[in-house]
Write an enzyme that holds these catalytic residues in place. Structure first.
Site, PDB file in Angstrom:
ATOM      1  N   GLU A   1      61.329  72.524  25.260  1.00 23.42           N
ATOM      2  CA  GLU A   1      61.789  72.443  23.866  1.00 23.42           C
ATOM      3  C   GLU A   1      63.206  71.893  23.927  1.00 23.42           C
ATOM      4  O   GLU A   1      64.150  72.634  24.186  1.00 23.42           O
ATOM      5  CB  GLU A   1      61.790  73.840  23.231  1.00 23.42           C
ATOM      6  CG  GLU A   1      60.426  74.432  23.000  1.00 23.42           C
ATOM      7  CD  GLU A   1      59.721  73.805  21.829  1.00 23.42           C
ATOM      8  OE1 GLU A   1      60.391  73.265  20.933  1.00 23.42           O
ATOM      9  OE2 GLU A   1      58.484  73.829  21.831  1.00 23.42           O
TER      10      GLU A   1
ATOM     11  N   CYS B   1      68.780  72.330  16.671  1.00 22.86           N
ATOM     12  CA  CYS B   1      67.928  71.306  17.284  1.00 22.86           C
ATOM     13  C   CYS B   1      67.182  70.533  16.212  1.00 22.86           C
ATOM     14  O   CYS B   1      66.990  69.330  16.322  1.00 22.86           O
ATOM     15  CB  CYS B   1      66.951  71.938  18.270  1.00 22.86           C
ATOM     16  SG  CYS B   1      66.034  73.319  17.585  1.00 22.86           S
TER      17      CYS B   1
END
Ligand code: NDP
Length: 505
Positions: A252, A286
């Site tokens: 991720e 993010c």
């Protein structure tokens, strides 16, 4: 029962030789005040933690889905009851306002509940059709845990992000060794201590603290899988370390998410989403909005609304956005703004003087060329580039041109699904920001340099398991195929069957 790792520094004679410092300090990014001192766990200590996790693994698996779900529910209760303390710790360690930390806890709890409630349905054994050639067999598949999973987490959402891996890995039946970021080790320990209260019997969840080398040691410690969340640059190192032992990884990584505004958009809602999506958590998200592509018909209105909204957002002590957590990130933000301005971009808000120490004021940049680092690289600061486009085709091409592919937002009253389908990222929200990350049944993750694999939802549960396929012969086959006693009659029949079953395809 195996012992949990010490959370204070062990006496020198008990410690294996360490390459780095024995401890590290965590400082409040707003004030510089010391928040805590933590052990910098060595490779030998990481190995020992993994060995303890391995020893606890059978016990946790044997508890079964229902009992594990009960324990995870109680963990959720512990987190909820401690939310105020936990939010204060997040604020002290990485600087976001307490109310934002609380939001993170609320979202994480939803995913934890979903993982506990759905693990058996998603992972438990199920029968599958056997097919004509093997009709004498029963076929089942179930998803079994790896045993021990290593989770390496970032600091920007120190609860929500690691829990996306921890909840699902634990619900699937794995024990976990968790390495939080060196900026948020206290949050990592808090979560483990809350877990210990509901699972006191074995070290099912352990937290190891340390710097990058501690994370690297976890990659080499022989765990069944690594769940990594962090930057793309570190992700590459993690993959390289895992390659040595063929340890599978979930990646991720970073993003450069875009928000697209179509001519038929609710422009006020789009501006609100862009400003929150770009500035909240000081842009250290993010899935944060970093680029905005706006159709020329609504460009002026969008820019005016976004600037007005962003002007009311202040970075500072007690402000809506906190400091930049990592000191070195400030220079990256400064360089991206400078690059945008040097290449003909203009700052409608903020800009080169937006940075004061660890605080960065909201910055909105227009007319920035697409090859500026402000558009191509993850800025991780409270900045937005806003670009006028002539068509949605152009917007989609520009969104897809990024090396990253994590998430995106689309604002359009009538064409949202059509635009979303053409955007090549792991996740798209229509007429909202980041909704996909809060819906527990949806998988979350990226493509390209944003990584691979998924947290959340059924895919997130399967991510921490491997498919285990089993057949059981129910009766002897009238057509024995896998034997040297097979005769020409069977071979002729197989030949005819190929024609019958597939010849007309
Ligand atoms: P980093 O990549 O710097 O660190 C992530 C974790 O990896 C930390 O625990 C870090 O430890 C550890 N680490 C560092 N070096 C190594 C190594 N060689 N081997 C193993 N582990 C190592 O990321 P940040 O913590 O700065 O987090 C921000 C990044 O995370 C951004 O790029 C953001 O986009 C991304 N992110 C992605 C999310 C997603 O869902 N895709 C969600 C949240 C963040 P230490 O801190 O001690 O150096």
């Amino acid at each position: 029962m195996a012992e949990a790792l010490p959370t204070t520094v062990a006496a020198p004679e008990e410690r294996p030789a360490a390459a780095g410092p024995r401890t590290f300090d965590v400082r409040d990014p707003a004030t510089g005040a010391l928040v805590g001192t933590y052990p910098n766990h060595t490779a030998a200590e990481v190995d020992a933690a993994v060995a303890r996790a391995r020893a606890a693994s059978d016990w946790w698996q044997q508890l079964g889905f229902a009992e594990r779900a009960r324990r995870l529910d109680r963990w959720r209760g512990e987190i909820a009851r401690g939310a105020s303390e936990l939010a204060a710790l997040v604020r002290a360690e990485m600087g976001k306002p307490r109310a934002d930390a609380q939001l993170e806890i609320a979202m994480a709890a939803e995913h934890l509940r979903w993982a506990a409630r759905n693990a058996e349905r998603v992972l438990g054994p199920r029968s599958v059709p056997a097919g004509l050639l093997t009709i004498n067999h029963a076929a089942t598949v179930e998803y079994l845990p790896y045993g021990v999973v290593g989770v390496i987490g970032p600091w920007n959402y120190p609860i929500f992000t690691p829990l996306g891996s921890l909840s699902f890995a634990l619900a699937a039946g794995n024990t976990v060794v968790f390495k939080p970021s060196e900026f948020t080790p206290g949050v990592g320990l808090w979560l483990k201590q809350a877990f210990d209260r509901v699972v006191p019997e074995r070290p099912v969840l352990q937290t190891i603290t340390g710097l990058g080398a501690t994370g690297a040691a976890l990659c080499r410690a022989g765990v069944g899988k690594i769940g990594f969340t962090g930057s793309t640059a570190t992700g590459r190192k993690v993959m390289a370390a895992c390659a040595e032992t063929l340890t599978p990884v979930l990646m991720e990584c970073g993003g450069k998410d875009a928000l697209v505004v179509a001519p038929d958009a609710d422009v006020a809602a789009a501006a609100d989403a862009a400003v929150w999506g770009g500035l909240s958590n000081a842009g250290q998200t993010c899935l944060g909005v970093e680029r905005v592509y706006v159709h020329r018909d609504v460009y002026d209105e969008f820019v005016s609304r976004a600037v007005t909204l962003a002007r009311s957002v202040q970075a500072g002590p007690g402000g809506a956005i906190g400091p930049i957590t990592m000191p070195r990130q400030v220079e990256i933000i400064r360089a991206h703004i400078a690059d945008a301005l040097a290449r003909g971009g203009r700052a409608l808000l903020g800009g080169s003087d937006a940075i004061d120490g660890r605080y960065v004021q909201p910055t909105i940049l227009i007319d920035v060329p697409e090859d500026s680092t402000a558009v191509t690289e993850e800025t991780f600061g409270p900045t937005l580039t806003v670009t006028r486009v002539d068509s949605m085709d152009e917007a989609i091409d520009l969104v897809n041109a990024s090396a990253y592919g994590l998430g995106a937002s689309v604002f359009s009253r009538r064409h949202g699904p059509d635009i979303a389908r053409r955007i090549r990222t792991g996740n798209v929200a229509i007429n909202a920001f980041v909704a996909f990350a809060t819906i527990p049944s949806l998988p979350l993750g990226g493509i390209r340099e944003s990584g691979f694999g998924r947290v959340h939802g059924a895919d997130g549960l399967r991510e921490f398991t491997y498919p285990h396929a089993v057949t059981r012969q129910r009766f002897r086959s009238p057509l024995p195929l896998t034997t040297f006693t097979r005769g020409p009659r069977t071979d002729a029949l197989v030949g005819r069957l190929i024609g019958l079953l597939h010849g007309r395809a």
